[in-house]
Design a protein around this motif. Sequence first.
Motif, PDB file in Angstrom:
ATOM      1  N   GLY A 108       0.795  -1.232   0.000  1.00 19.18           N
ATOM      2  CA  GLY A 108       0.000   0.000   0.000  1.00 19.18           C
ATOM      3  C   GLY A 108       0.816   1.264   0.000  1.00 19.18           C
ATOM      4  O   GLY A 108       0.266   2.354   0.144  1.00 19.18           O
ATOM      5  N   ALA A 109       2.156   1.142  -0.182  1.00 20.69           N
ATOM      6  CA  ALA A 109       3.007   2.327  -0.113  1.00 20.69           C
ATOM      7  C   ALA A 109       3.094   3.066  -1.443  1.00 20.69           C
ATOM      8  O   ALA A 109       3.596   4.185  -1.491  1.00 20.69           O
ATOM      9  CB  ALA A 109       4.416   1.935   0.351  1.00 20.69           C
ATOM     10  N   GLY A 110       2.626   2.459  -2.517  1.00 21.47           N
ATOM     11  CA  GLY A 110       2.696   3.112  -3.819  1.00 21.47           C
ATOM     12  C   GLY A 110       1.772   4.317  -3.891  1.00 21.47           C
ATOM     13  O   GLY A 110       0.770   4.404  -3.169  1.00 21.47           O
ATOM     14  N   LEU A 111       2.098   5.250  -4.790  1.00 19.63           N
ATOM     15  CA  LEU A 111       1.316   6.483  -4.886  1.00 19.63           C
ATOM     16  C   LEU A 111      -0.128   6.216  -5.303  1.00 19.63           C
ATOM     17  O   LEU A 111      -1.053   6.843  -4.777  1.00 19.63           O
ATOM     18  CB  LEU A 111       1.990   7.446  -5.875  1.00 19.63           C
ATOM     19  N   ARG A 112      -0.326   5.286  -6.240  1.00 17.70           N
ATOM     20  CA  ARG A 112      -1.701   5.010  -6.651  1.00 17.70           C
ATOM     21  C   ARG A 112      -2.477   4.323  -5.527  1.00 17.70           C
ATOM     22  O   ARG A 112      -3.657   4.625  -5.311  1.00 17.70           O
ATOM     23  CB  ARG A 112      -1.734   4.168  -7.921  1.00 17.70           C
ATOM     24  N   GLN A 113      -1.838   3.439  -4.811  1.00 20.37           N
ATOM     25  CA  GLN A 113      -2.516   2.791  -3.680  1.00 20.37           C
ATOM     26  C   GLN A 113      -2.894   3.812  -2.615  1.00 20.37           C
ATOM     27  O   GLN A 113      -3.980   3.743  -2.028  1.00 20.37           O
ATOM     28  CB  GLN A 113      -1.619   1.701  -3.072  1.00 20.37           C
ATOM     29  N   GLN A 114      -2.016   4.778  -2.375  1.00 24.12           N
ATOM     30  CA  GLN A 114      -2.334   5.819  -1.400  1.00 24.12           C
ATOM     31  C   GLN A 114      -3.512   6.666  -1.871  1.00 24.12           C
ATOM     32  O   GLN A 114      -4.381   7.043  -1.073  1.00 24.12           O
ATOM     33  CB  GLN A 114      -1.108   6.708  -1.170  1.00 24.12           C
ATOM     34  N   ALA A 115      -3.564   6.943  -3.162  1.00 22.64           N
ATOM     35  CA  ALA A 115      -4.695   7.695  -3.699  1.00 22.64           C
ATOM     36  C   ALA A 115      -5.991   6.912  -3.539  1.00 22.64           C
ATOM     37  O   ALA A 115      -7.039   7.475  -3.181  1.00 22.64           O
ATOM     38  CB  ALA A 115      -4.448   8.027  -5.171  1.00 22.64           C
ATOM     39  N   THR A 118     -19.995   7.492  -4.938  1.00 21.17           N
ATOM     40  CA  THR A 118     -18.981   6.794  -5.721  1.00 21.17           C
ATOM     41  C   THR A 118     -17.688   7.591  -5.645  1.00 21.17           C
ATOM     42  O   THR A 118     -17.692   8.791  -5.368  1.00 21.17           O
ATOM     43  CB  THR A 118     -19.393   6.655  -7.196  1.00 21.17           C
ATOM     44  N   GLY A 119     -16.578   6.907  -5.898  1.00 23.10           N
ATOM     45  CA  GLY A 119     -15.284   7.565  -5.868  1.00 23.10           C
ATOM     46  C   GLY A 119     -14.515   7.295  -7.137  1.00 23.10           C
ATOM     47  O   GLY A 119     -14.698   6.244  -7.773  1.00 23.10           O
ATOM     48  N   GLY A 120     -13.662   8.241  -7.526  1.00 22.11           N
ATOM     49  CA  GLY A 120     -12.867   8.056  -8.726  1.00 22.11           C
ATOM     50  C   GLY A 120     -11.535   8.754  -8.648  1.00 22.11           C
ATOM     51  O   GLY A 120     -11.408   9.810  -8.007  1.00 22.11           O
ATOM     52  N   ILE A 121     -10.538   8.166  -9.291  1.00 25.51           N
ATOM     53  CA  ILE A 121      -9.207   8.755  -9.404  1.00 25.51           C
ATOM     54  C   ILE A 121      -9.007   9.102 -10.877  1.00 25.51           C
ATOM     55  O   ILE A 121      -9.126   8.229 -11.749  1.00 25.51           O
ATOM     56  CB  ILE A 121      -8.117   7.785  -8.925  1.00 25.51           C
ATOM     57  N   ILE A 122      -8.734  10.369 -11.149  1.00 26.08           N
ATOM     58  CA  ILE A 122      -8.576  10.827 -12.527  1.00 26.08           C
ATOM     59  C   ILE A 122      -7.188  11.417 -12.682  1.00 26.08           C
ATOM     60  O   ILE A 122      -6.794  12.299 -11.909  1.00 26.08           O
ATOM     61  CB  ILE A 122      -9.640  11.878 -12.899  1.00 26.08           C
ATOM     62  N   ASP A 123      -6.448  10.941 -13.666  1.00 23.79           N
ATOM     63  CA  ASP A 123      -5.113  11.465 -13.900  1.00 23.79           C
ATOM     64  C   ASP A 123      -5.197  12.930 -14.318  1.00 23.79           C
ATOM     65  O   ASP A 123      -5.936  13.284 -15.256  1.00 23.79           O
ATOM     66  CB  ASP A 123      -4.411  10.669 -14.999  1.00 23.79           C
TER      67      ASP A 123
END
Length: 293
Positions: A61-68, A89-94
């Motif tokens: 879980g230390a990666g940046l995407r995992q933290q996001a 709902t949740g979303g991660i958008i570059d």
Amino acid sequence: MNSANGAAVVVGVDGSEPALRAVRLAAVEAYRRNRPLRVVHGFIWPLLRVPLETPAGGPPGAGLRQQAEQLVAAAVTEAEATAPGLRVTGGIIDGEAAAVLLGESPTAVMIVLGDRGLGGFTSLVVGSVAVQVATYADCPVLVARGADRTDGPVVVGVDGSEVSRLAVEFAVAEASLRDAELMALHTYRYPVSGGPGDMLPLVYDEEQLRHEERRVLAESLAGIAERWPDVPLRRETIRGRPARLLTEASRRAQLMVVGGQGRGEFTGLLLGSVSQSVLHHADCPVAVVRAPR
């Protein structure tokens, strides 16, 4: 404002406490409107070409995407706890945070965000993301700042401009949703010039000026009481600096509503100086309403 079925209230998150406060505010706003809530995180790291996954030998879980993913999940949980039964709902958008939120704005009912984020300089009262989104969004923007109150009026700044009429429409709908009084505050300092290049009169009748300014307020509120009979309406016309008087009114309000650019603002200002000042100094959440582009 997008009122299509299914349109969501959108809230931007970055893991900061101001962002979590915005999540709670957004959850309440979405619940009031019977709208879903969409939690969005602008994930800038791919643009910077840095490693995103957990480094070799690093903890899970230390990666940046995992933290996001973790901060979005925490925000979704916070929203669900604030308004049980709300569709979240949740979303991660570059992309950079402001650009991501602006991309959401054409189809959003409203965008909600904190006044400061993790990247804000400590000397800034309101972060650059909040200012950028309030300046360019295609829907109303609600900035969580000041005190959280469930009593007090909804205050709207009125100056007779077209955008202030849009702000009045938004504010009266908010007052109805909150079972609150609407306080329409019109401020003035000097007579308004008749057109570009006109000089202000050196001598004028103070009583006539007050009468004229009350007329401006009355015209801006025409039909509001008839269309919204459930909303108590208070009108105030006060001489003084608009930003200062609106900021003072925010100390007893549960919501402040301002137009993105009003009468007398320089046309080059996409977000007027009064709106920016209120956004930086108000003691309650501030909604910024802009004219459609």
